[in-house]
Design a protein around this motif. Structure first.
Motif, PDB file in Angstrom:
ATOM      1  N   GLY A 285       0.805  -1.212   0.000  1.00  0.00           N
ATOM      2  CA  GLY A 285       0.000   0.000   0.000  1.00  0.00           C
ATOM      3  C   GLY A 285       0.840   1.264   0.000  1.00  0.00           C
ATOM      4  O   GLY A 285       2.055   1.231  -0.199  1.00  0.00           O
ATOM      5  N   MET A 286       0.159   2.393   0.242  1.00  0.00           N
ATOM      6  CA  MET A 286       0.848   3.679   0.222  1.00  0.00           C
ATOM      7  C   MET A 286       1.898   3.769   1.330  1.00  0.00           C
ATOM      8  O   MET A 286       2.972   4.344   1.129  1.00  0.00           O
ATOM      9  CB  MET A 286      -0.171   4.803   0.394  1.00  0.00           C
ATOM     10  N   THR A 287       1.599   3.194   2.494  1.00  0.00           N
ATOM     11  CA  THR A 287       2.566   3.231   3.583  1.00  0.00           C
ATOM     12  C   THR A 287       3.830   2.484   3.211  1.00  0.00           C
ATOM     13  O   THR A 287       4.950   2.932   3.492  1.00  0.00           O
ATOM     14  CB  THR A 287       1.950   2.631   4.864  1.00  0.00           C
ATOM     15  N   ALA A 288       3.671   1.337   2.548  1.00  0.00           N
ATOM     16  CA  ALA A 288       4.828   0.550   2.124  1.00  0.00           C
ATOM     17  C   ALA A 288       5.688   1.337   1.140  1.00  0.00           C
ATOM     18  O   ALA A 288       6.917   1.386   1.262  1.00  0.00           O
ATOM     19  CB  ALA A 288       4.375  -0.766   1.500  1.00  0.00           C
ATOM     20  N   VAL A 289       5.044   1.969   0.169  1.00  0.00           N
ATOM     21  CA  VAL A 289       5.792   2.744  -0.826  1.00  0.00           C
ATOM     22  C   VAL A 289       6.475   3.938  -0.172  1.00  0.00           C
ATOM     23  O   VAL A 289       7.651   4.232  -0.442  1.00  0.00           O
ATOM     24  CB  VAL A 289       4.865   3.198  -1.970  1.00  0.00           C
ATOM     25  N   ASP A 290       5.753   4.661   0.696  1.00  0.00           N
ATOM     26  CA  ASP A 290       6.348   5.818   1.369  1.00  0.00           C
ATOM     27  C   ASP A 290       7.575   5.412   2.173  1.00  0.00           C
ATOM     28  O   ASP A 290       8.602   6.112   2.176  1.00  0.00           O
ATOM     29  CB  ASP A 290       5.325   6.488   2.291  1.00  0.00           C
ATOM     30  N   ALA A 291       7.489   4.276   2.879  1.00  0.00           N
ATOM     31  CA  ALA A 291       8.628   3.816   3.676  1.00  0.00           C
ATOM     32  C   ALA A 291       9.789   3.417   2.775  1.00  0.00           C
ATOM     33  O   ALA A 291      10.949   3.759   3.049  1.00  0.00           O
ATOM     34  CB  ALA A 291       8.208   2.640   4.556  1.00  0.00           C
ATOM     35  N   ALA A 292       9.488   2.697   1.700  1.00  0.00           N
ATOM     36  CA  ALA A 292      10.546   2.217   0.811  1.00  0.00           C
ATOM     37  C   ALA A 292      11.263   3.371   0.122  1.00  0.00           C
ATOM     38  O   ALA A 292      12.498   3.423   0.081  1.00  0.00           O
ATOM     39  CB  ALA A 292       9.951   1.265  -0.225  1.00  0.00           C
ATOM     40  N   VAL A 293      10.506   4.313  -0.426  1.00  0.00           N
ATOM     41  CA  VAL A 293      11.106   5.441  -1.136  1.00  0.00           C
ATOM     42  C   VAL A 293      11.956   6.276  -0.182  1.00  0.00           C
ATOM     43  O   VAL A 293      13.083   6.668  -0.501  1.00  0.00           O
ATOM     44  CB  VAL A 293      10.023   6.299  -1.806  1.00  0.00           C
ATOM     45  N   GLN A 294      11.428   6.524   1.014  1.00  0.00           N
ATOM     46  CA  GLN A 294      12.174   7.369   1.944  1.00  0.00           C
ATOM     47  C   GLN A 294      13.421   6.660   2.476  1.00  0.00           C
ATOM     48  O   GLN A 294      14.435   7.310   2.739  1.00  0.00           O
ATOM     49  CB  GLN A 294      11.262   7.823   3.081  1.00  0.00           C
ATOM     50  N   ALA A 295      13.377   5.352   2.615  1.00  0.00           N
ATOM     51  CA  ALA A 295      14.591   4.626   2.999  1.00  0.00           C
ATOM     52  C   ALA A 295      15.669   4.821   1.947  1.00  0.00           C
ATOM     53  O   ALA A 295      16.847   5.033   2.263  1.00  0.00           O
ATOM     54  CB  ALA A 295      14.282   3.144   3.186  1.00  0.00           C
ATOM     55  N   LYS A 296      15.262   4.774   0.687  1.00  0.00           N
ATOM     56  CA  LYS A 296      16.224   4.987  -0.396  1.00  0.00           C
ATOM     57  C   LYS A 296      16.747   6.425  -0.373  1.00  0.00           C
ATOM     58  O   LYS A 296      17.952   6.678  -0.548  1.00  0.00           O
ATOM     59  CB  LYS A 296      15.558   4.677  -1.744  1.00  0.00           C
ATOM     60  N   LEU A 297      15.860   7.386  -0.142  1.00  0.00           N
ATOM     61  CA  LEU A 297      16.276   8.790  -0.104  1.00  0.00           C
ATOM     62  C   LEU A 297      17.194   9.096   1.070  1.00  0.00           C
ATOM     63  O   LEU A 297      17.974  10.046   1.023  1.00  0.00           O
ATOM     64  CB  LEU A 297      15.042   9.698  -0.039  1.00  0.00           C
ATOM     65  N   LEU A 298      17.098   8.287   2.125  1.00  0.00           N
ATOM     66  CA  LEU A 298      17.983   8.470   3.276  1.00  0.00           C
ATOM     67  C   LEU A 298      19.367   7.863   3.048  1.00  0.00           C
ATOM     68  O   LEU A 298      20.264   8.072   3.869  1.00  0.00           O
ATOM     69  CB  LEU A 298      17.357   7.844   4.526  1.00  0.00           C
ATOM     70  N   GLY A 299      19.504   7.099   1.971  1.00  0.00           N
ATOM     71  CA  GLY A 299      20.820   6.565   1.656  1.00  0.00           C
ATOM     72  C   GLY A 299      20.970   5.073   1.762  1.00  0.00           C
ATOM     73  O   GLY A 299      22.100   4.560   1.668  1.00  0.00           O
ATOM     74  N   ALA A 300      19.880   4.326   1.973  1.00  0.00           N
ATOM     75  CA  ALA A 300      19.978   2.868   1.975  1.00  0.00           C
ATOM     76  C   ALA A 300      20.504   2.397   0.621  1.00  0.00           C
ATOM     77  O   ALA A 300      20.106   2.907  -0.423  1.00  0.00           O
ATOM     78  CB  ALA A 300      18.618   2.246   2.269  1.00  0.00           C
ATOM     79  N   LEU A 301      21.396   1.412   0.648  1.00  0.00           N
ATOM     80  CA  LEU A 301      21.988   0.936  -0.596  1.00  0.00           C
ATOM     81  C   LEU A 301      21.008   0.093  -1.399  1.00  0.00           C
ATOM     82  O   LEU A 301      20.834   0.300  -2.607  1.00  0.00           O
ATOM     83  CB  LEU A 301      23.251   0.119  -0.297  1.00  0.00           C
ATOM     84  N   ASN A 302      20.358  -0.842  -0.737  1.00  0.00           N
ATOM     85  CA  ASN A 302      19.408  -1.733  -1.389  1.00  0.00           C
ATOM     86  C   ASN A 302      18.075  -1.662  -0.664  1.00  0.00           C
ATOM     87  O   ASN A 302      18.024  -1.876   0.556  1.00  0.00           O
ATOM     88  CB  ASN A 302      19.912  -3.179  -1.374  1.00  0.00           C
ATOM     89  N   VAL A 303      17.018  -1.351  -1.385  1.00  0.00           N
ATOM     90  CA  VAL A 303      15.673  -1.329  -0.810  1.00  0.00           C
ATOM     91  C   VAL A 303      14.768  -2.203  -1.675  1.00  0.00           C
ATOM     92  O   VAL A 303      14.673  -2.008  -2.890  1.00  0.00           O
ATOM     93  CB  VAL A 303      15.087   0.096  -0.738  1.00  0.00           C
TER      94      VAL A 303
END
Length: 443
Positions: A285-303
């Motif tokens: 859902g939207m929560t999953a996408v928001d969490a995934a995108v923001q993890a990537k924007l914070l610098g996670a290498l692999n999401v």
């Protein structure tokens, strides 16, 4: 659950400061005056416009676009706010690509709709930034209404009741009002404290008192609220998160996606928010996408986002799915978690592929993970609630519950989509039904 910030590999400051500023800047910047006029000029101003029908709050979209086209954005904003007092936030977070813009005649004919969402933001921002509140409060009625939950449904209900002269007290469990808008939406969608500024603007109607740190069932009793007020509206949302029901779910590095998003929204410096190197998000859902995108924007290498059904069954819109993919998020569908692997802290997640009926296929795979976010749905919390329909409060008509004098709306109520705009509509409609009940209008 232990603090994931203490788990090795989960840390803040992964990126240069300028990258954080760019990554968490406004996703859809407001169009300027010229851009708004050009966009408005594309509207056909349809009679019986399908975009109005597609809008949960029934905004007269052709009218407000015509008002923009004629150089009166303040009038356009009044048209919007008359139906949706939180039109500013909805302009930022509504999935317009599956609502008004999908129904746009231009979209059907050319594959390129009128930019309704951006035009709505242009109009509402213009009025709000001028410090204008377009509504006045009616003469006090002497009636007192309790609203539990200061999210979109509760605030919408409170504002409409206050307009009609009723005294409203809004109770909320958090430190700040705003609910989902304040705590549950990706930071890049609502930068610059817009949610807080919108609440402040909304309260200018007068007649609304907000009490924070008040949780239903923990010092706030529904029976007492009913005794002390002429009516009660429940807009309490869904406070709990479903469990994976897997052994090891308490390992370090595994937490609820809603908490991660809330931490980001409340952070004064996003670079300090810890994120893992290998992040897995479970949900569609939207929560999953928001969490995934923001993890990537914070610098996670692999999401990696993993969902148990196909992409066509994801609650997140195609636009949001594409946003995730373009941000570097890998999306895996048709797989469900089977095991959490690690010694004290999560190190891997094992998944099993499933068929279209969610039956296991016997094929498994593992993903490296030092941080895992659960976004598999939320649950209703509360004691002494009205009758339920499944896992939500049963309602009839405009939010009437099984308890006399108690209404409900938003995510906690059965029957509606879990969208900000839907919650606003349900709060507004319940307020009108409450008003009619308190004034004996309509029987």
């Amino acid at each position: 659950m232990k603090d994931t910030a203490l788990t090795p590999g989960i840390t803040g400051g992964r990126l240069p400061p300028e990258e954080y500023a760019e990554n968490f800047s406004d996703l859809h910047p407001r169009p300027d005056h010229h851009e708004a006029l050009v966009a408005a000029d594309r509207c056909y101003f349809c009679h019986d416009a399908p975009c109005i029908t597609a809008c949960p709050t029934d905004i007269d979209i052709p009218l407000f676009i015509r008002q923009i086209a004629t150089g009166t954005p303040e009038a356009a904003a009044r048209t919007i706010f008359a139906q949706n007092i939180m039109g500013g936030m909805c302009a930022r977070v509504c999935p317009v690509e599956t609502l008004c813009e999908e129904a746009c005649v231009r979209e059907l004919a050319e594959g390129k709709p009128v930019l309704i969402g951006q035009l709505q933001r242009y109009a509402t921002d213009t009025l709000m930034e001028a410090g204008i509140h377009p509504f006045t409060r009616a003469e006090p009625t002497g009636k007192r209404v309790a609203v539990v939950g200061a999210g979109p449904a509760g605030l919408s209900c409170a504002h409409r009741l206050a307009m009609h002269g009723h005294d409203v007290t809004v109770f909320d469990a958090h430190e700040k009002p705003g609910g989902l808008n304040e705590y549950g939406i990706a930071s890049y969608k609502t930068p610059n404290d817009f949610a807080a500024r919108e609440v402040e603007w909304l309260l200018k109607i007068g007649g609304i008192e907000v009490k924070t740190g008040q949780r239903l069932g923990a010092g706030l009793d529904l029976a007492q609220l009913r005794a002390d007020h002429d009516a009660v509206f429940l807009g309490i949302g869904l406070g709990g998160v479903n469990a994976l029901n897997l052994e090891g779910e308490d390992k370090d590095g595994l937490r609820d996606a809603v908490d991660f998003i809330a931490d980001l929204r409340q952070a004064s410096d996003v670079s300090k928010v810890p994120v893992g190197r290998d992040v897995v998000v479970i949900g569609g859902g939207m929560t999953a996408v928001d969490a995934a995108v923001q993890a990537k924007l914070l610098g996670a290498l692999n999401v990696t986002l993993v969902y148990r059904r196909g992409r066509d069954r994801m609650n997140a819109s195609v636009f949001e799915q594409d946003l995730a993919a373009s941000s570097g998020v890998r999306i895996i569908t048709g797989a469900t978690p089977r095991a959490i692997i690690g010694n004290g802290a999560v190190r891997e997640i094992e998944f099993e592929y499933t068929d279209d009926d969610l039956q296991p296929t016997g094929q498994t795979f593992r993903l490296a993970a030092d941080q895992v976010f659960k976004a598999i749905g939320q649950t209703l919390h509360g004691e002494g609630l009205p009758d339920l329909d499944g896992h939500k409060i049963a309602v009839t008509g405009a939010g009437r519950t099984s308890m006399k004098g108690v209404w409900a709306g938003g995510d906690c109520a059965a029957g509606g989509d879990d969208l900000t705009v839907t919650a606003v509509a349900e709060g507004r409609d319940a307020a009108m039904d409450i008003h009619a009940s308190l004034t004996n209008a309509g029987g």
